[in-house]
Scaffold this motif. Structure first.
Motif, PDB file in Angstrom:
ATOM      1  N   THR A 127      40.493  37.325  35.161  1.00 53.87           N
ATOM      2  CA  THR A 127      40.254  36.259  36.133  1.00 53.87           C
ATOM      3  C   THR A 127      41.510  35.990  36.957  1.00 53.87           C
ATOM      4  N   ASP A 132      37.542  42.151  41.529  1.00 55.35           N
ATOM      5  CA  ASP A 132      36.087  42.105  41.379  1.00 55.35           C
ATOM      6  C   ASP A 132      35.581  43.167  40.409  1.00 55.35           C
ATOM      7  N   GLN A 160      32.798  41.361  31.114  1.00 56.30           N
ATOM      8  CA  GLN A 160      31.524  40.633  31.119  1.00 56.30           C
ATOM      9  C   GLN A 160      31.766  39.124  31.063  1.00 56.30           C
ATOM     10  N   ALA A 162      34.329  37.546  32.123  1.00 59.50           N
ATOM     11  CA  ALA A 162      34.960  37.115  33.368  1.00 59.50           C
ATOM     12  C   ALA A 162      34.076  37.325  34.594  1.00 59.50           C
ATOM     13  N   GLY A 163      32.883  37.888  34.397  1.00 62.91           N
ATOM     14  CA  GLY A 163      31.982  38.127  35.510  1.00 62.91           C
ATOM     15  C   GLY A 163      32.411  39.271  36.411  1.00 62.91           C
ATOM     16  N   LYS A 164      33.030  40.296  35.821  1.00 67.34           N
ATOM     17  CA  LYS A 164      33.507  41.444  36.586  1.00 67.34           C
ATOM     18  C   LYS A 164      32.604  42.652  36.378  1.00 67.34           C
ATOM     19  N   ARG A 165      32.599  43.531  37.353  1.00 67.88           N
ATOM     20  CA  ARG A 165      31.927  44.813  37.247  1.00 67.88           C
ATOM     21  C   ARG A 165      32.871  45.806  36.591  1.00 67.88           C
ATOM     22  N   THR A 220      26.455  40.862  25.135  1.00 68.65           N
ATOM     23  CA  THR A 220      25.869  40.870  26.471  1.00 68.65           C
ATOM     24  C   THR A 220      26.460  42.046  27.233  1.00 68.65           C
ATOM     25  N   VAL A 222      27.937  44.559  30.004  1.00 67.57           N
ATOM     26  CA  VAL A 222      28.666  44.375  31.245  1.00 67.57           C
ATOM     27  C   VAL A 222      27.989  45.206  32.338  1.00 67.57           C
TER      28      VAL A 222
END
Length: 410
Positions: A127, A132, A160, A162-165, A220, A222
């Motif tokens: 983060t 991204d 995952q 951190a909401g990253k690809r 979950t 990624v």
């Protein structure tokens, strides 16, 4: 995007190995690493993304330029950060060390330390980097206890959170992608030398492992993309690819080291030297008091693909530093026939028989390496090599059934 001279030069050099008229390179033109395939598309999968790369000195092109340097010079890539594993991004740290947080002198990019970081702590680093997409490109050696595959696992999990690809650039398994071998980790023995229940020699590439981790082990998944190799066959060893070998860690100097490592790294769990501090780590094994009887006993087993030479050496660091010790050197003469894990067990069994001073490390590190107490307790009870190997047959068969669903190459 405007095509500047900088962009054109970077694009040309990134794919130079694919377009050269050299006879050697032409012969291998059908074989491309994940990075080579990514570069050949103009980094299409990274367009519109601020990118961070998890890598180390092995992330190189065929002409041994680091992909971070190549991508940083290319205006088609918005490269914002580098993440270094054990030994560091530029590879300056020994086993059990890393380089910490710094700005890379060559590129000015911020370098973040991932070693021994996982979960939310690692997610917070991702983060803070403001990227991204996380790209992974590190050369693996095919053994469960080699920590880079768990850097991959932990970075996928953290990305995952951190909401990253996440994008994995594939490279060959240097010891081939043959059937999985050895005991499977029991979850209660999970550490950074084995996070999840896979076999000791997994026979997979990092892209295949990433798919396995995502499908079987991450709570979950990624968002995952893999950039595959072109032309890799599971039967191939590293030299079939005519790629430069950059040591993935200080004690992995050659592909020959990788070939034996998934078996002889078990000697880290004993009071014998595993050859650290020599020019042939994991191929030379020994201790004070050992002599030619060990090599003779190992050769009598007639294990396929390998001979053992009586050897004497003086490690410059680690166990027995500065002392001349006796033992063996492993010489693999038939790579397809050679089973490194079975060989490693046979050497433990015969070392215990040949040397009264044989002992396990006091912390039972051998249990972390093998994934359970079974190998240690069976050898202590006098079990033969065949009996020890039979002990993991059922769990290995179960893992092989899971593994086959994630294989990407024939």
């Amino acid at each position: 995007m405007r095509l500047s001279r900088r962009t054109l030069l970077a694009a040309a050099t990134a794919t130079a190995s694919l377009t050269s008229a050299s006879p050697t390179q032409a012969a291998h033109a059908r074989r491309r690493t994940g990075f080579e395939n990514l570069a050949a598309t103009g980094y299409e999968q990274l367009q519109g993304q601020r990118v961070g790369i998890v890598t180390n000195p092995t992330g190189v092109t065929r002409d041994v330029r680091h992909i971070v340097d190549v991508m940083h010079a290319d205006e088609r890539v918005n490269l914002g950060a580098v993440f270094g594993p054990e030994h560091g991004f530029r590879g300056t740290a020994q086993a059990g060390g890393s380089e910490g947080r710094y700005d890379d002198p060559a590129t000015g990019l911020p370098v973040y330390d991932t070693y021994l970081k996982s979960g939310q702590a690692l997610a917070d680093i991702f983060t803070a980097s403001a990227v991204d997409t996380i790209v992974f490109d590190i050369q693996d050696v095919g053994a469960r206890f080699y920590t880079y595959i768990w850097t991959l696992h932990d970075c996928m999990e953290a990305a995952q959170l951190a909401g990253k690809r996440f994008v994995v650039l594939d490279r060959p398994n240097p010891v081939s992608g043959r059937a999985a071998q050895g005991p499977v980790l029991h979850r209660e023995f999970a550490t950074f030398v084995g996070r999840q229940p896979i076999s000791q020699a997994h026979g997979m590439t990092v892209a295949e492992l990433a798919r396995l981790f995502n499908g079987e082990f991450l709570t979950t998944p990624v968002p995952l993309d893999t950039v595959l190799m072109t032309g890799w066959r599971r039967s191939e060893f590293y030299d079939a690819w005519d790629l430069p070998w950059v040591p993935p860690s200080p004690n992995m100097p050659t592909p020959d080291t990788a070939l034996v490592y998934s078996g002889t790294c078990l000697f880290e769990g004993t009071n014998l030297s595993e050859g650290r501090g020599t020019t042939r780590p994991f191929e030379l094994l020994g201790a004070e008091g050992l002599d030619g009887r060990w090599a003779a006993a190992a050769n009598e087993l007639g294990l396929p693909g390998v001979h053992y030479r009586e050897a004497y050496f003086a490690p410059t660091f680690s166990k027995f530093q500065g002392k001349t010790i006796g033992g063996i050197q492993i010489h693999v003469h038939d790579r397809p026939a050679y089973d490194p894990v079975r060989t490693g067990i046979a050497l433990l069994v015969t070392a215990k028989q040949a040397w009264s001073g044989f002992g396990w490390r006091a912390d039972n590190w051998i249990d972390k390496l093998t994934g359970s107490t079974r190998v240690r307790t069976m050898i202590d009870a006098g079990a033969s090599t065949d009996e020890v190997v039979a002990g993991w047959r059922e769990e290995l068969s179960a893992f092989r059934r899971i593994r086959k669903d994630y294989l990407l190459y024939g």
